[in-house]
Design a protein around this motif. Structure first.
Motif, short mmCIF file in Angstrom:
data_model
loop_
_atom_site.label_atom_id
_atom_site.label_comp_id
_atom_site.label_asym_id
_atom_site.label_seq_id
_atom_site.Cartn_x
_atom_site.Cartn_y
_atom_site.Cartn_z
N ASP A 24 0.83 -1.21 0.00
CA ASP A 24 0.00 0.00 0.00
C ASP A 24 0.86 1.26 0.00
O ASP A 24 0.51 2.25 -0.67
CB ASP A 24 -0.94 0.00 1.21
CG ASP A 24 -2.04 -1.06 1.10
OD1 ASP A 24 -2.37 -1.43 -0.05
OD2 ASP A 24 -2.54 -1.52 2.14
N THR A 27 2.30 1.76 -3.46
CA THR A 27 1.24 2.26 -4.34
C THR A 27 1.01 3.74 -4.13
O THR A 27 0.88 4.52 -5.10
CB THR A 27 -0.07 1.48 -4.09
OG1 THR A 27 0.16 0.08 -4.26
CG2 THR A 27 -1.16 1.93 -5.05
N GLU A 28 0.97 4.16 -2.89
CA GLU A 28 0.76 5.58 -2.56
C GLU A 28 1.86 6.47 -3.14
O GLU A 28 1.59 7.54 -3.68
CB GLU A 28 0.71 5.73 -1.04
CG GLU A 28 0.60 7.16 -0.55
CD GLU A 28 0.79 7.25 0.96
OE1 GLU A 28 0.90 8.39 1.47
OE2 GLU A 28 0.85 6.21 1.65
N VAL A 31 2.25 6.89 -7.39
CA VAL A 31 1.32 7.69 -8.18
C VAL A 31 1.77 9.15 -8.24
O VAL A 31 1.14 9.97 -8.90
CB VAL A 31 -0.12 7.61 -7.62
CG1 VAL A 31 -0.64 6.19 -7.69
CG2 VAL A 31 -0.18 8.16 -6.19
N GLN A 36 6.14 9.44 -11.85
CA GLN A 36 5.55 9.03 -13.12
C GLN A 36 6.29 9.65 -14.31
O GLN A 36 6.47 9.02 -15.35
CB GLN A 36 4.08 9.46 -13.17
CG GLN A 36 3.18 8.79 -12.15
CD GLN A 36 2.64 7.48 -12.64
OE1 GLN A 36 2.09 7.40 -13.74
NE2 GLN A 36 2.77 6.44 -11.84
N SER A 43 1.96 3.60 -15.72
CA SER A 43 1.13 4.79 -15.56
C SER A 43 -0.19 4.57 -16.30
O SER A 43 -0.19 4.30 -17.51
CB SER A 43 1.85 6.01 -16.12
OG SER A 43 1.08 7.18 -15.96
N PRO A 44 -1.32 4.67 -15.60
CA PRO A 44 -1.47 4.93 -14.16
C PRO A 44 -0.99 3.74 -13.33
O PRO A 44 -1.02 2.61 -13.77
CB PRO A 44 -2.97 5.13 -13.99
CG PRO A 44 -3.58 4.37 -15.12
CD PRO A 44 -2.62 4.49 -16.27
N TYR A 45 -0.54 4.06 -12.10
CA TYR A 45 0.02 3.04 -11.22
C TYR A 45 -1.09 2.50 -10.31
O TYR A 45 -1.84 3.26 -9.70
CB TYR A 45 1.13 3.64 -10.36
CG TYR A 45 2.01 2.61 -9.69
CD1 TYR A 45 3.13 2.10 -10.34
CD2 TYR A 45 1.71 2.15 -8.41
CE1 TYR A 45 3.94 1.15 -9.73
CE2 TYR A 45 2.52 1.21 -7.79
CZ TYR A 45 3.62 0.70 -8.46
OH TYR A 45 4.41 -0.24 -7.86
N THR A 46 -1.19 1.17 -10.23
CA THR A 46 -2.24 0.54 -9.44
C THR A 46 -1.64 -0.34 -8.35
O THR A 46 -0.43 -0.64 -8.34
CB THR A 46 -3.15 -0.31 -10.33
OG1 THR A 46 -2.40 -1.44 -10.82
CG2 THR A 46 -3.68 0.49 -11.52
N ARG A 47 -2.50 -0.79 -7.48
CA ARG A 47 -2.04 -1.68 -6.40
C ARG A 47 -1.51 -2.99 -6.97
O ARG A 47 -0.56 -3.57 -6.43
CB ARG A 47 -3.19 -1.95 -5.43
CG ARG A 47 -2.76 -2.60 -4.12
CD ARG A 47 -3.93 -2.75 -3.15
NE ARG A 47 -3.47 -3.19 -1.83
CZ ARG A 47 -3.23 -4.45 -1.50
NH1 ARG A 47 -3.43 -5.42 -2.40
NH2 ARG A 47 -2.82 -4.76 -0.28
N ASP A 48 -2.09 -3.46 -8.05
CA ASP A 48 -1.61 -4.70 -8.68
C ASP A 48 -0.17 -4.54 -9.16
O ASP A 48 0.61 -5.52 -9.13
CB ASP A 48 -2.52 -5.08 -9.85
CG ASP A 48 -3.87 -5.60 -9.41
OD1 ASP A 48 -4.00 -5.99 -8.22
OD2 ASP A 48 -4.80 -5.61 -10.23
N ASP A 49 0.18 -3.34 -9.62
CA ASP A 49 1.56 -3.11 -10.04
C ASP A 49 2.51 -3.24 -8.85
O ASP A 49 3.61 -3.81 -8.98
CB ASP A 49 1.70 -1.71 -10.66
CG ASP A 49 0.90 -1.56 -11.93
OD1 ASP A 49 0.90 -2.51 -12.75
OD2 ASP A 49 0.26 -0.51 -12.11
#
Length: 305
Positions: A24, A27-28, A31, A36, A43-49
């Motif tokens: 987490d 992820t924070e 972004v 970026q 990009s966009p950056y997600t939690r899965d990344d």
């Protein structure tokens, strides 16, 4: 490679391998617009990344001898950045890093890079550490410039960011190089200010390594240092002045500053008339004068052998 931690000498900073508990927070941070802009994170950056990065990319790197560490404050164990070495082979590796927006300006990155370089040239036995960044990424360059890196030059199409080729800077530090700046700061901003916005080539959240720092350093109070302008090759006088300045030579006066040129006189007395008479004698086969002789074909003087 077995995982290991690194600690700053003052005990305020700890570098430790990332874990899934950091998903987490990563992820924070990733972004952030500057991260970026300058890195190759998705990009966009997600939690899965973040999940992919921390559970697949990082463990694979450690197994292959390319470590990645989180940068944490010892007081509260807060993750404030990431730093690592990738493409480690044949006695060399490439350094990469990023710093969270809310942690910039505290000198964390400077100390973290120092710890990683100590490990690279010590425990890991490397001889050379490379650095690269997109052209214009001055904060990334500042971060390694402080530690003695030499910026070797600009390479067209060096970096690839999300399928787009970008020109890049490349630099290096040898294990025997001094760990202090080897050249004056050549970018914008002031060098006295600690780093305030970095992110650079840490192995990213994909298999492709990140390649740079963030945007320019905000919040400096000093005027940006202006880069010295090189004289135009079309201005020969400017090039001569630069040569004289570089080697501390006295400058000659410009043509406009010089007085009238003294009138030239012929050898001996008689002035212009004597010269004409002397030429006439030489053309007629007379005696040789002390100024030269006339070539029999086209009347031009040439010196005596």
């Amino acid at each position: 490679m077995d995982r290991f931690d690194l600690r700053s000498a003052d005990g305020t900073l700890v570098l430790s391998p990332p874990t899934p508990d950091d998903i987490d927070r990563v992820t924070e941070i990733c972004v952030d617009p500057d991260i970026q802009r300058w890195t190759t994170v998705p990009s966009p950056y997600t939690r899965d990344d973040a999940v992919t990065f921390l559970t697949e990319v990082v463990p694979a790197g450690w197994e292959q001898g390319a470590p990645t560490w989180t940068i944490r404050t010892a007081a509260d164990d807060r993750l404030v950045g990431m730093v690592g070495l990738h493409e480690v082979a044949h006695g060399r590796g490439e350094i990469g890093y990023w710093i969270a927006p809310d942690a910039r300006g505290n000198g964390y990155l400077t100390r973290a890079i120092e710890l990683v370089l100590d490990a690279a040239f010590g425990r890991m036995g490397l001889e050379l550490v490379h650095w690269r960044a997109d052209v214009g990424n001055w904060p990334s360059w500042r971060a390694v410039w402080r530690h003695g890196f030499r910026r070797e030059g600009t390479v067209r199409g060096l970096n690839v960011q999300r399928g787009k080729i970008k020109d890049g800077w490349i630099g290096s530090l040898h294990k025997d190089d001094p760990r202090t700046p080897v050249a004056p700061w050549d970018g914008p901003g002031t060098t006295a200010e600690p780093e305030t916005s970095p992110a650079s080539d840490v192995p990213g959240t994909t298999a492709e390594p990140e390649t740079s720092l963030t945007a320019d350093v905000p919040g400096t109070t000093a005027e940006p240092a202006a880069a010295a302008a090189s004289p135009s090759p079309r201005d020969p006088e400017a090039l001569v002045r630069q040569f004289h300045d570089t080697y501390a030579l006295p400058r000659g006066r410009r043509p406009a500053e010089r007085g009238p040129r003294p009138r030239a006189h012929a050898h001996g007395a008689g002035g212009r008339g004597a010269r004409r008479a002397r030429r006439g004698r030489l053309r007629r086969g007379g005696r040789r004068g002390d100024v030269g002789r006339v070539h029999p074909r086209h009347g031009r003087r040439r010196r005596h052998p």
